[in-house]
Design a protein around this motif. Structure first.
Motif, short mmCIF file in Angstrom:
data_model
loop_
_atom_site.label_atom_id
_atom_site.label_comp_id
_atom_site.label_asym_id
_atom_site.label_seq_id
_atom_site.Cartn_x
_atom_site.Cartn_y
_atom_site.Cartn_z
N ARG A 1 -14.39 3.64 30.98
CA ARG A 1 -13.78 4.69 30.35
C ARG A 1 -14.09 6.08 30.57
O ARG A 1 -13.66 7.17 30.24
CB ARG A 1 -13.91 4.70 28.84
CG ARG A 1 -13.25 3.29 28.35
CD ARG A 1 -13.29 3.28 26.80
NE ARG A 1 -12.95 1.74 26.31
CZ ARG A 1 -12.53 1.66 25.21
NH1 ARG A 1 -11.98 2.49 24.64
NH2 ARG A 1 -12.12 0.38 24.77
N GLN A 2 -15.55 6.22 31.47
CA GLN A 2 -15.69 7.40 31.90
C GLN A 2 -15.03 7.89 33.08
O GLN A 2 -14.10 6.93 33.71
CB GLN A 2 -17.18 7.40 32.51
CG GLN A 2 -18.17 6.93 31.38
CD GLN A 2 -18.88 5.48 31.78
OE1 GLN A 2 -18.17 4.79 32.30
NE2 GLN A 2 -20.09 5.58 32.09
N ALA A 3 -14.67 9.12 33.42
CA ALA A 3 -13.94 9.72 34.26
C ALA A 3 -14.42 9.21 35.77
O ALA A 3 -15.49 9.25 36.12
CB ALA A 3 -13.92 11.29 34.28
N VAL A 4 -13.57 8.59 36.36
CA VAL A 4 -14.03 8.00 37.54
C VAL A 4 -14.58 9.07 38.73
O VAL A 4 -15.20 8.59 39.88
CB VAL A 4 -12.78 7.08 38.31
CG1 VAL A 4 -12.68 6.11 37.34
CG2 VAL A 4 -11.71 7.84 38.39
N SER B 1 -7.82 -5.21 31.08
CA SER B 1 -6.56 -4.43 30.58
C SER B 1 -5.27 -5.23 30.62
O SER B 1 -4.08 -4.48 30.37
CB SER B 1 -6.36 -2.99 31.36
OG SER B 1 -7.51 -2.32 31.33
N ALA B 2 -5.42 -6.13 31.35
CA ALA B 2 -4.04 -6.92 31.31
C ALA B 2 -3.22 -7.19 30.58
O ALA B 2 -3.39 -7.78 29.39
CB ALA B 2 -4.40 -8.41 32.49
N GLY B 3 -1.96 -6.87 30.57
CA GLY B 3 -1.02 -7.02 29.68
C GLY B 3 -0.94 -5.91 28.61
O GLY B 3 0.04 -6.03 27.64
N ARG B 4 -2.02 -5.22 28.51
CA ARG B 4 -2.19 -4.24 27.17
C ARG B 4 -1.83 -3.11 27.81
O ARG B 4 -2.75 -2.28 28.34
CB ARG B 4 -3.62 -4.39 26.54
CG ARG B 4 -4.05 -5.77 26.26
CD ARG B 4 -5.41 -5.74 25.46
NE ARG B 4 -6.35 -5.27 26.15
CZ ARG B 4 -6.91 -3.98 25.82
NH1 ARG B 4 -6.71 -3.41 24.54
NH2 ARG B 4 -8.21 -3.78 26.56
N GLU B 5 -0.70 -2.55 27.77
CA GLU B 5 -0.18 -1.22 28.12
C GLU B 5 -1.14 0.10 27.65
O GLU B 5 -1.39 0.86 28.47
CB GLU B 5 1.36 -0.93 27.84
CG GLU B 5 1.97 0.09 28.37
CD GLU B 5 3.45 0.24 28.43
OE1 GLU B 5 4.18 -0.92 27.84
OE2 GLU B 5 3.96 1.27 28.43
N GLU B 6 -1.26 -0.12 26.36
CA GLU B 6 -2.16 1.07 25.81
C GLU B 6 -3.51 1.16 26.61
O GLU B 6 -4.23 2.26 26.73
CB GLU B 6 -2.37 1.01 24.35
CG GLU B 6 -3.35 -0.09 23.88
CD GLU B 6 -2.92 -1.38 24.02
OE1 GLU B 6 -1.79 -1.80 24.28
OE2 GLU B 6 -3.66 -2.44 23.71
N ALA B 7 -3.90 -0.01 27.16
CA ALA B 7 -5.21 0.19 27.91
C ALA B 7 -5.32 0.68 29.38
O ALA B 7 -5.67 1.51 29.74
CB ALA B 7 -5.87 -1.37 27.88
N TRP B 8 -4.14 -0.06 30.08
CA TRP B 8 -3.86 0.49 31.35
C TRP B 8 -3.28 1.75 31.71
O TRP B 8 -3.54 2.38 32.79
CB TRP B 8 -3.34 -0.78 32.27
CG TRP B 8 -1.89 -0.89 32.08
CD1 TRP B 8 -1.61 -2.27 31.43
CD2 TRP B 8 -0.80 -0.41 32.48
NE1 TRP B 8 -0.34 -2.24 31.22
CE2 TRP B 8 0.34 -1.08 31.92
CE3 TRP B 8 -0.66 0.66 33.12
CZ2 TRP B 8 1.54 -0.86 32.19
CZ3 TRP B 8 0.81 1.24 33.15
CH2 TRP B 8 1.97 0.59 33.03
N THR B 9 -2.49 1.99 30.70
CA THR B 9 -1.83 3.38 31.04
C THR B 9 -2.76 4.64 30.97
O THR B 9 -2.54 5.56 31.33
CB THR B 9 -0.93 3.74 30.27
OG1 THR B 9 -1.23 3.44 28.70
CG2 THR B 9 0.36 2.88 30.27
N ASN B 10 -3.86 4.40 30.16
CA ASN B 10 -4.86 5.39 29.97
C ASN B 10 -6.02 5.41 31.04
O ASN B 10 -6.95 6.11 30.96
CB ASN B 10 -5.39 5.48 28.60
CG ASN B 10 -4.35 5.57 27.68
OD1 ASN B 10 -3.63 6.50 27.56
ND2 ASN B 10 -4.20 4.94 26.31
N LEU B 11 -6.10 4.43 32.09
CA LEU B 11 -7.03 4.15 32.91
C LEU B 11 -6.36 4.30 34.41
O LEU B 11 -5.41 3.91 34.60
CB LEU B 11 -7.83 2.73 32.64
CG LEU B 11 -8.67 2.78 31.49
CD1 LEU B 11 -9.16 1.29 31.38
CD2 LEU B 11 -9.53 3.74 31.49
#
Length: 358
Positions: free
Chosen positions: A162-165, A220-230
């Motif tokens: 979650r840190q800025a890459v 994050s697989a299949g969890r849109e709220e997870a991968w859209t924010n990364l």
DNA sequence: AACCCGGGGCG
DNA sequence: CGCCCAGGGTT
């Protein structure tokens, strides 16, 4: 679970091994048929890596062919003039890449051979951490993880970083996971596989977790709220407005052009003077509307002003004043020009045609 | 760490 | 429009 927890989980050898194998199997069946992969060479790999810095593969492919046509070997590239190299790079942008590539070619030619390690590649102009790792792994089989924008995205989503890459901490976390994930038996294939996955499956907007080989191990697989924010990235600054005036002074089939300075926007590229000619020139008027052209950091509003010199002597006098050159339109066409100028080529030719008729 | 450096494609 | 792309160099 906190970030550290995710990271520990992602560094677990059992998990990385499963992911690694799934990724390799997927890659062997889905790798795109790219030209620098068909007959691998250090020269071709090096060129592709420089050319694809901040540039899409589809954009790079035709340029890669054309460039290799113009400079078949590193010796040919080393012997070329900088103007010739820039001309071959025309339209690709980030023109410093072409100049650093040329300098590196001279160093390689001088040394007599290509560098044989990651560290040696890193020392060459235009070669940073990513490019050195990519060339060393793909071209030399060295076990180093290459981290580009694709890898940042895949790894951040897979491990839940979650840190800025593009911050120090985020880059370190991505690097740790990328290193742990590296298939040291096939480093070149592995690095390309992660990038390929980022380009084809784990895309910025519409990630296709349903067909992803890493889904079974991905945070994050299949969890849109997870991968859209990364991945999280630091906010970018907006392009700053820039009003640009280019003065196109002509006399017959001659035109006044300048080679831009060694640094700054479009360094060493050929454009028109930004200062107007003397009032003895006849204004051809603004024959077309200002053009908007976006660079990464500037929003340019370009105005082209047409001028007609009363005679060739005064045209050359003006050219001397602004440290410019007098040449024909055809000669200008053979020099490296930024896209903004090329886009206006037809209209600019019309200016010339109008001046011919006048 | 922040800034400079091109151009194009896509939602 | 905003975002991203097989990033590196400079300050």
């Amino acid at each position: 679970m906190n970030d550290q927890g995710f990271l520990q989980n992602s560094l677990d050898p059992k998990r990385t091994t499963v992911a690694q194998k799934a990724l390799r199997t997927w890659y062997l069946g889905h790798a795109r048929d790219l030209p620098w992969r068909s007959e691998p060479s250090l020269y071709g790999t090096w060129l592709s890596e420089i050319m694809l810095q901040q540039t899409r593969v589809e954009t790079g492919v035709p340029k890669w062919h054309a460039f290799r046509e113009a400079f078949p070997s590193v010796a040919d590239l080393a012997r070329a003039t900088e103007d010739e190299v820039l001309k071959a790079w025309e339209g690709l942008g980030y023109y410093r890449r072409a100049r650093l590539l040329h300098r590196a070619a001279k160093a390689i030619h001088e040394a007599g051979d290509f560098p044989s390690t990651h560290a040696e590649w890193l020392a060459l102009p235009g070669i940073g951490p990513y490019t050195a790792a990519a060339i060393a792994s793909i071209g030399l089989g060295e076990a180093v993880a290459a981290v580009d924008g694709n890898v940042q995205r895949v790894v951040a989503r897979w491990a839940g970083i979650r840190q800025a890459v593009d911050s120090k901490d985020g880059a370190r976390a991505v690097g740790l996971v990328a290193d742990a994930l590296l298939d040291t038996n096939h480093p070149g294939d592995h690095n390309q596989a992660v990038m390929e996955l980022g380009a084809l499956v784990c895309t910025p907007r519409a990630a296709q977790c349903g067909t992803c080989p890493l889904a079974a191990t991905c945070t994050s697989a299949g969890r849109e709220e997870a991968w859209t924010n990364l991945p999280v990235k630091q906010p970018k600054k907006k392009p700053v407005p820039w009003d640009l005036d280019w003065h196109v002074a002509t006399c017959g089939d001659l035109v006044v052009v300048v080679q831009r300075p060694d640094s700054g926007v479009w360094a060493k590229m050929w454009t028109f003077p930004e200062g107007p000619p003397s009032n003895r020139f006849a204004a051809l008027g603004l024959l077309f509307d200002p053009v908007t052209h976006i660079l990464s950091h500037r929003r340019i509003t370009a105005s082209f002003h047409g001028w007609q010199a009363p005679d060739e002597a005064s045209l050359r006098s003006y050219a001397d004043e602004v440290a410019a050159y007098v040449m024909t339109w055809e000669e200008l066409g053979a020099l490296a020009r930024p896209r903004l100028l090329t886009k206006m080529w037809e209209e600019l030719s019309d200016v010339w045609t109008a001046s011919e008729r006048a």
